[in-house]
Motif scaffolding. Structure first.
Motif, PDB file in Angstrom:
ATOM      1  N   SER A   1       1.125  -1.338  -0.077  1.00  0.00           N
ATOM      2  CA  SER A   1       0.044   0.259  -0.191  1.00  0.00           C
ATOM      3  C   SER A   1       1.272   1.153   0.119  1.00  0.00           C
ATOM      4  CB  SER A   1      -0.881   0.320   0.981  1.00  0.00           C
ATOM      5  OG  SER A   1      -1.732   0.755   1.699  1.00  0.00           O
TER       6      SER A   1
ATOM      7  N   GLU B   1       1.812   1.847  -3.462  1.00  0.00           N
ATOM      8  CA  GLU B   1       1.829   2.219  -4.306  1.00  0.00           C
ATOM      9  C   GLU B   1       1.527   3.843  -4.424  1.00  0.00           C
ATOM     10  OE1 GLU B   1      -1.640  -1.074  -5.148  1.00  0.00           O
ATOM     11  OE2 GLU B   1      -1.898   0.019  -3.199  1.00  0.00           O
ATOM     12  N   LYS B   2       1.420   4.435  -3.112  1.00  0.00           N
ATOM     13  CA  LYS B   2       1.669   5.237  -2.642  1.00  0.00           C
ATOM     14  C   LYS B   2       2.297   6.377  -2.992  1.00  0.00           C
ATOM     15  CE  LYS B   2      -0.904   8.364   0.980  1.00  0.00           C
ATOM     16  NZ  LYS B   2      -0.658   9.171   1.978  1.00  0.00           N
TER      17      LYS B   2
ATOM     18  N   SER C   1       2.669   6.562  -6.409  1.00  0.00           N
ATOM     19  CA  SER C   1       1.553   6.217  -7.702  1.00  0.00           C
ATOM     20  C   SER C   1       1.308   5.262  -9.268  1.00  0.00           C
ATOM     21  CB  SER C   1       1.814   7.474  -8.912  1.00  0.00           C
ATOM     22  OG  SER C   1       2.145   8.846  -7.574  1.00  0.00           O
TER      23      SER C   1
ATOM     24  N   ALA D   1      -0.670   1.101  -9.620  1.00  0.00           N
ATOM     25  CA  ALA D   1      -1.345  -0.197  -8.411  1.00  0.00           C
ATOM     26  C   ALA D   1      -0.814  -1.553  -8.551  1.00  0.00           C
ATOM     27  CB  ALA D   1      -2.832  -0.092  -9.800  1.00  0.00           C
TER      28      ALA D   1
ATOM     29  N   PRO E   1      -1.785  -4.700  -8.871  1.00  0.00           N
ATOM     30  CA  PRO E   1      -2.488  -6.327  -9.202  1.00  0.00           C
ATOM     31  C   PRO E   1      -2.468  -6.803  -7.646  1.00  0.00           C
ATOM     32  CG  PRO E   1      -1.078  -6.127 -10.637  1.00  0.00           C
ATOM     33  CD  PRO E   1      -0.094  -4.884 -10.102  1.00  0.00           C
TER      34      PRO E   1
ATOM     35  N   ARG F   1       7.816  -2.275 -13.744  1.00  0.00           N
ATOM     36  CA  ARG F   1       6.662  -1.047 -13.638  1.00  0.00           C
ATOM     37  C   ARG F   1       6.175  -0.278 -14.350  1.00  0.00           C
ATOM     38  NH1 ARG F   1       1.354  -3.682 -12.713  1.00  0.00           N
ATOM     39  NH2 ARG F   1       0.536  -2.285 -12.194  1.00  0.00           N
TER      40      ARG F   1
END
Length: 77
Positions: free
Chosen positions: A43, A46-47, A50, A52, A54, A76
């Motif tokens: 999490s 991701e933040k 920036s 997502a 999966p 990614r």
């Protein structure tokens, strides 16, 4: 701040520890992180970056070391 420093800051915050293991040492085997910390780590990544991540990628193996986290983020971008 470079990417490794950003990852290191996230790990310190998630694990609530100061000293990091070497970049090629398992975060899980060293006791730095456990499987309960993985969702918090993902999490925060991701933040911070920036993106997502999966559910299919939520494997401790992909996030086992700082080097693997960096490689994953490379894949990614």
């Amino acid at each position: 701040m470079d990417r490794r420093a950003r990852i290191s800051a996230i790990l310190r915050k998630v694990a609530k520890k100061e000293d990091l293991p070497e970049a090629d040492v398992s975060l899980f085997e060293s006791g730095y992180l456990d499987s309960f910390g993985l969702p918090d780590l993902v999490s925060a990544l991701e933040k911070e970056f920036s993106l997502a991540i999966p559910d299919a990628d939520l494997s401790p193996r992909k996030f086992e070391t700082i080097e693997r986290i960096e490689a994953y983020l490379d894949s990614r971008s």
